[in-house]
Design an enzyme around this catalytic site. Structure first.
Site, mmCIF file in Angstrom:
data_model
loop_
_atom_site.group_PDB
_atom_site.id
_atom_site.type_symbol
_atom_site.label_atom_id
_atom_site.label_comp_id
_atom_site.label_asym_id
_atom_site.label_seq_id
_atom_site.Cartn_x
_atom_site.Cartn_y
_atom_site.Cartn_z
ATOM 1 N N GLY C 45 25.481 -93.108 26.349
ATOM 2 C CA GLY C 45 25.849 -93.134 24.927
ATOM 3 C C GLY C 45 25.128 -92.060 24.123
ATOM 4 O O GLY C 45 23.934 -91.837 24.305
ATOM 5 N N ALA C 69 17.770 -103.388 28.608
ATOM 6 C CA ALA C 69 17.750 -103.290 27.154
ATOM 7 C C ALA C 69 17.154 -101.924 26.842
ATOM 8 O O ALA C 69 16.064 -101.814 26.270
ATOM 9 C CB ALA C 69 16.925 -104.417 26.550
ATOM 10 N N ILE C 70 17.875 -100.904 27.271
ATOM 11 C CA ILE C 70 17.415 -99.536 27.031
ATOM 12 C C ILE C 70 17.435 -99.266 25.532
ATOM 13 O O ILE C 70 16.544 -98.599 24.994
ATOM 14 C CB ILE C 70 18.336 -98.508 27.751
ATOM 15 C CG1 ILE C 70 18.519 -98.842 29.237
ATOM 16 C CG2 ILE C 70 17.835 -97.089 27.542
ATOM 17 C CD1 ILE C 70 17.275 -98.802 30.060
ATOM 18 N N GLY C 71 18.428 -99.807 24.876
ATOM 19 C CA GLY C 71 18.530 -99.608 23.435
ATOM 20 C C GLY C 71 19.090 -98.240 23.094
ATOM 21 O O GLY C 71 18.782 -97.658 22.050
ATOM 22 N N LEU C 72 19.909 -97.720 24.007
ATOM 23 C CA LEU C 72 20.659 -96.491 23.738
ATOM 24 C C LEU C 72 19.788 -95.293 23.372
ATOM 25 O O LEU C 72 20.164 -94.483 22.520
ATOM 26 C CB LEU C 72 21.714 -96.757 22.653
ATOM 27 C CG LEU C 72 22.871 -97.647 23.120
ATOM 28 C CD1 LEU C 72 23.736 -98.044 21.956
ATOM 29 C CD2 LEU C 72 23.701 -96.930 24.178
ATOM 30 N N ASN C 98 30.431 -91.078 26.079
ATOM 31 C CA ASN C 98 30.257 -92.396 25.491
ATOM 32 C C ASN C 98 29.564 -92.222 24.141
ATOM 33 O O ASN C 98 28.543 -91.557 24.046
ATOM 34 C CB ASN C 98 29.424 -93.258 26.457
ATOM 35 C CG ASN C 98 29.250 -94.692 25.988
ATOM 36 O OD1 ASN C 98 28.327 -95.001 25.246
ATOM 37 N ND2 ASN C 98 30.144 -95.574 26.425
ATOM 38 N N CYS C 128 27.417 -102.604 22.728
ATOM 39 C CA CYS C 128 26.076 -102.638 23.306
ATOM 40 C C CYS C 128 25.294 -103.794 22.719
ATOM 41 O O CYS C 128 25.092 -103.870 21.513
ATOM 42 C CB CYS C 128 25.330 -101.350 23.058
ATOM 43 S SG CYS C 128 23.671 -101.437 23.759
ATOM 44 N N ILE C 189 34.109 -104.191 31.773
ATOM 45 C CA ILE C 189 33.363 -104.824 30.696
ATOM 46 C C ILE C 189 32.024 -104.105 30.497
ATOM 47 O O ILE C 189 31.495 -103.509 31.438
ATOM 48 C CB ILE C 189 33.089 -106.328 31.003
ATOM 49 C CG1 ILE C 189 32.262 -106.516 32.267
ATOM 50 C CG2 ILE C 189 34.362 -107.076 31.104
ATOM 51 C CD1 ILE C 189 31.849 -107.969 32.553
ATOM 52 N N GLY C 215 25.840 -105.616 37.351
ATOM 53 C CA GLY C 215 25.699 -105.709 38.803
ATOM 54 C C GLY C 215 26.665 -106.713 39.408
ATOM 55 O O GLY C 215 27.431 -107.367 38.695
#
Ligand SMILES: Cc1cc2nc3c(=O)[nH]c(=O)nc-3n(C[C@H](O)[C@H](O)[C@H](O)COP(=O)(O)OP(=O)(O)OC[C@H]3O[C@@H](n4cnc5c(N)ncnc54)[C@H](O)[C@@H]3O)c2cc1C
Ligand SMILES: Cc1cc2nc3c(=O)[nH]c(=O)nc-3n(C[C@H](O)[C@H](O)[C@H](O)COP(=O)(O)OP(=O)(O)OC[C@H]3O[C@@H](n4cnc5c(N)ncnc54)[C@H](O)[C@@H]3O)c2cc1C
Ligand SMILES: Cc1cc2nc3c(=O)[nH]c(=O)nc-3n(C[C@H](O)[C@H](O)[C@H](O)COP(=O)(O)O)c2cc1C
Ligand SMILES: Cc1cc2nc3c(=O)[nH]c(=O)nc-3n(C[C@H](O)[C@H](O)[C@H](O)COP(=O)(O)O)c2cc1C
Ligand code: FES
Ligand code: FES
Lengths: 300, 260, 300, 260
Positions: C45, C69-72, C98, C128, C189, C215
């Protein structure tokens, strides 16, 4: 050491229960597990009349989990009262009857029939994804959930647990709706709707096409929902979804569950529930926890 | 009924993708012909137990034999087990073939493909009981890679049908039956659904009894999940609907009692 | 044998793509996979300005899956245009970018900046779950999804793929809303919101508390949603969620996906995408399938 | 960088729950001290690679050594591997310690607990390069079950600190440093976060250089997922924010460049 938990005035000797539909009425697994050891036996869903359920195949395996589309086959509440309740009354455990229906009237009929029996609590399944008639709609719209909950509460003689569907945008909203309508407790999660396709035959793995996903694969979703629901309501929560062992049970309690139920993992380890009862005691000893209630929601 | 960690005694490939395993377990002591065990894969990504029929049970030596075809991840894993390795099993499951039905009768055992294994213990037990007037076995194979035939011949006479006609009658077990002019009083069978349907029909027409062993996807193996049902003619005593559980009410049914 | 698929007029040499956020901009995995072999690279993203992302721990393992939870975290669209697009243009593959944002304006800015670049398609991440500001709300309410889609469509020079969130009650409704607003394609998804708790420390496994589950564990849910969405709309679908190998890719296509993307499983098998390209050809040979498009939605 | 199926050569328990494994792989040929490999469990229910530092690499014999503590499912599985078994690894990952920084300097290697292993190859390489004026190692243990000390002593002099005071200085590696009056020009370290923080602070105060190896949860191990970042003082060249990826930009950082 206290392992007792209380939900809506009903006291359970420990927080370990069976998840509806995975333990029959306890008869089959009583060969493996001393039912006296369990906090409660939660029965397979019971309707006002016998249900045939879905065609086969009804189950399929998935990565770390399984799909089922049993379709709530059950012998109906009359047989249940004559046969299953007396069986369970032989044991020193609580009886929670899971109730299903296609219309509000169906539910009310079962609830009323059970009113004079020695059942301890009712668990209302408004979240089964495997029945065409759409009982799941009750569990997917906050307004519908509110309505059916309040109608059931008017008739029920036993405390009412509303069993929530995970197939919703906002579980906290659903939890709050059930609480507002008078539910005494919540249980979650029911199965997540899934599908499997056989790429060699190019057919659905289940006759019903879709089925409910359960087992360890869904645990993170279940823990999240238990956490969110427990922050949204004051009533107690029975947590389930992929619980396999003591560590999982503790995880759900830390997330906010007062009790936990073992579902699909009974099939993998028929001794799972009994082992968990022991395991929880060991965990409490190890971390010097006097009262199991101190674990509920204790994540930081 | 219990779940145990047992030891693999030996493993061998019998035919293409068909394996033969002996397991040490006291489950052998009470095993009946037609019952099955469930095997739990070690691979934790696949959770459900795999139902496999008991092919032989040596009740003195406490050893069990299973013969299975590799079709997916679970049976693939099984085929890698070596002597002395651990195997997790649940048993003994289901009801066996009704041995009490055979006195003075001509019993015909019919096994098709991977339905042959349970016929071996059945042949052994019927022979030992000595009550049947005559016991004949018909085994149906794909080709000339016959398996378990010699084992069965120790107890009963065995006729063979092969799909490619390379050995015995060309065709299936029913073809062999008519080609050889065999007439049964009681049929006991295990095999693919078309074969079982043909047997049911034949038995109805000929007025003989037929006991058939059914298969269905299972989750619990012990009667709790209601995953493995088959349609029944009458309301089932346990379910109160026209469904019986194959794992606990079967896997062996009177062919006329089930809708297949 | 034809393995080409076309989505909104863009032709892909095969249906195998990378899932956003799991493949960077292709640089790292180009050590393992010849990017020329892939249908498309879908980038991480990109926002209008650089984002720091969330504190660590950002990832946790779960049964058959993982939470993130990379948080973009991203370097912003300027760096992306200068560095990542030229890198990807070296390869004979399509580029799908993205796009993420916190407000509608953020999204529009990125979409406009990318308008004059050699990007083939835009994938709009309105789903997200790991950004506090709530971009996910765009992806959880049909009305919001409709609005943002139509605004983006007004500005976008490239075809627009709307990436749907699985955290909704009714995926078909969301798919239909995006289509009605003019989306050229859908991808689904995104991750399912989950949580993991460390029972020994009694803390959240992720600093962000919740994270997105991906996964193999989620595959049955993804297949079901692709099936439901594909029955609800006419626009093509890019399917993803737990795809590990050729069999999984075929399963998604049979369910209704025109293309497929590999996410978390790149981490487990860096060669997964390339192996799948080969595997699909083998499957087609085995089942004598001339045109891969014959597989799309071909489950019965 | 590649993912390979390698062979386990030997495995031994070094201390309580600490295992020592040699692996045959040509990854050894290019391994640098401070780099790591990722191990993929065979158990398919746990998917993510486990990062483990390279403890030794014998570049002629093509063998790698890892030393690890059993803490969870993945390392538990590793500890069951036997000689000749398969192990799936990805390597070599990350950047090693900067060997070019040592000419004419007194280099102090500090390893705490399961941070000791990478210090062994580092000691070996520094010694072989022969550019440092002096090399001293300080290893911190919980108790007297020392591991890798003798291996390191083959190359450098090793001081010991133990938490329980049973051997060497009582306390941690920093306590040993001051107790022994050791003064470093360059510190190279791996160990628990409090130790690394103390080293960073010490280096700042004393004006010496410190290179520390960091740990974070990883998903890809190759720089693609952005899971494993640490905060940096300056904007990172790749990310354009104050985050560097430990797997590819580290795991070794100049202590003053990262916020820990
Ligand atoms: C009562 C009974 C007795 C059986 N006896 C034998 C035997 O003696 N020898 C033999 O080779 N096979 C036997 N089978 C079939 C055997 O259970 C399946 O071949 C086996 O479960 C396939 O597992 P898998 O992991 O290799 O395949 P997969 O396709 O990977 O299995 C996926 C899931 O589907 C189930 N499954 C797949 N095929 C079948 C099937 N045909 N029947 C039931 N479940 C299935 C598996 O148990 C598992 O849960 C028997 C089945 C039943 C119900
Ligand atoms: C660059 C680097 C080098 C390392 N070198 C060594 C070494 O030489 N020896 C050694 O014993 N350990 C080392 N570790 C720590 C080692 O990676 C973990 O102990 C190991 O991954 C635990 O896996 P598990 O399955 O046993 O534990 P589990 O808790 O079951 O693991 C669950 C998940 O968390 C991750 N995880 C758990 N603990 C850690 C941790 N401390 N750091 C990063 N990820 C973790 C696992 O990789 C896995 O994805 C290193 C870590 C990093 C980042
Ligand atoms: C075979 C099967 C049958 C089930 N039947 C019911 C049921 O009758 N009523 C109900 O409320 N839930 C039913 N469930 C859902 C479980 O009670 C439980 O909510 C769900 O499976 C998640 O828990 P698990 O992952 O531990 O299985 C069933 C689940 C399975 C696997
Ligand atoms: C580490 C990680 C980072 C992700 N980042 C993004 C992202 O930036 N944008 C996005 O739309 N989806 C992102 N996703 C979601 C994936 O693209 C994909 O939709 C999801 O992971 C399901 O596919 P999988 O199960 O194959 O991983 C990310 C997933 C992971 C695991
Ligand atoms: S497999 Fe569960 S009832 Fe038969
Ligand atoms: S682990 Fe993925 S970027 Fe470091």
């Amino acid at each position: 050491m206290n392992t007792k938990v209380t939900i809506a005035g009903v006291e359970f000797k420990n927080p370990v229960m069976t998840a509806s539909g995975t333990f029959g009425s306890g008869m089959e697994y009583s060969q493996f597990v001393d039912l006296n050891r369990l906090g409660a036996v939660v029965t397979k869903g019971v309707a006002n009349v016998p249900w045939e359920g879905n065609p086969t195949p009804r189950v399929a395996e998935t990565y770390g989990g399984m799909l089922n589309a049993i379709g709530l086959q059950n012998p109906g509440v009359d047989v249940f009262i004559q046969r299953d309740i007396p069986f369970l009354k032989q044991y020193d455990t609580k009886i929670i009857v899971n109730v299903c229906g296609k219309t509000v009237e169906d539910y009310l009929e079962v609830v009323e029939r059970l009113g004079d029996t020695e059942v301890d609590m009712l668990e209302i399944n408004v979240s089964c994804p495997n029945v065409k008639e759409g009982a799941i709609a009750f569990g997917q719209k906050a307004g519908c959930l509110y309505d059916i909950t309040s109608q059931i509460k008017k008739k029920a003689k036993q405390p009412v647990i509303m069993k929530l569907s995970p197939n919703v945008t906002d579980i906290a909203e659903m939890a709050a709706a059930a609480e507002a309508a008078g539910a005494d407790a919540l249980s979650l999660i029911n199965t997540i709707t899934g599908m499997k396709i056989d790429i060699h035959k190019r057919t659905f793995a289940l006759a019903n096409k879709t089925g409910g996903l359960s087992g360890p694969a869904i645990k993170p979703v279940a823990v999240r929902m238990v956490y969110q629901a427990s922050r949204a309501v004051k009533i107690p929560i029975i947590g389930m979804g992929g619980i396999a062992d003591t560590e999982d049970a503790i995880e759900f309690m830390l997330a906010g569950a007062t009790a936990v139920a073992v579902g699909a993992m009974n099939f993998v380890n028929p001794y799972a529930t009994a082992e968990m009862v022991e395991g929880i005691e060991k965990y409490m000893t190890k971390y010097q926890i006097e009262d199991i209630n101190a674990l509920v929601g204790a994540v930081e | 009924m219990k779940k145990v960690k047992a030891k693999v005694i030996s493993q061998a490939e019998l035919s293409d993708d068909i394996y033969d395993m002996w397991i040490e377990s006291d489950l052998a002591a009470t095993a009946k012909a037609g019952q099955f065990i469930c095997v739990y894969p070690h691979n934790e990504s696949i959770l459900l137990p795999r139902p496999i029929s008991i092919c032989e049970a040596d009740r003195e030596k406490n050893i069990l034999r299973i013969v299975y075809r590799v079709v997916g991840k679970g049976t693939k894993e099984l085929s890698y087990y070596r002597d002395g390795g651990d195997i997790n099993i649940l048993g003994n499951l289901g009801n066996g073939f009704p041995l009490e039905e055979v006195a003075g009768k001509h019993v015909v055992l019919m096994g098709g493909g991977i339905g042959i294994p349970p016929m071996l213990q059945l042949a052994k037990d019927l022979k030992r009981a000595g009550e049947a007037e005559e016991i004949t076995a018909i085994a149906g194979y794909r080709n000339d890679r016959l398996f378990l035939k010699e084992d069965m011949q120790k107890y009963v006479s065995v006729h063979v049908a092969t799909e490619d006609g390379s050995v015995g009658t060309k065709g299936n077990v029913m073809d062999a039956m008519s080609a050889l002019g065999i007439r049964a009083d009681v049929i006991m069978a295990c095999g693919p659904m078309p074969m079982l349907r043909a047997i049911k029909q034949y038995a109805k027409k000929e007025g003989c009894k037929a006991y058939i062993s059914l298969e269905e996807r299972m989750a619990c193996g012990v009667g709790a999940c209601l995953g493995c049902v088959c349609k029944t003619k009458e309301k089932d005593e346990h379910s109160h609907v026209n469904n019986a559980r194959i794992c606990t009410d079967g896997p062996v049914f009177n062919a006329q009692d089930v809708e297949i």
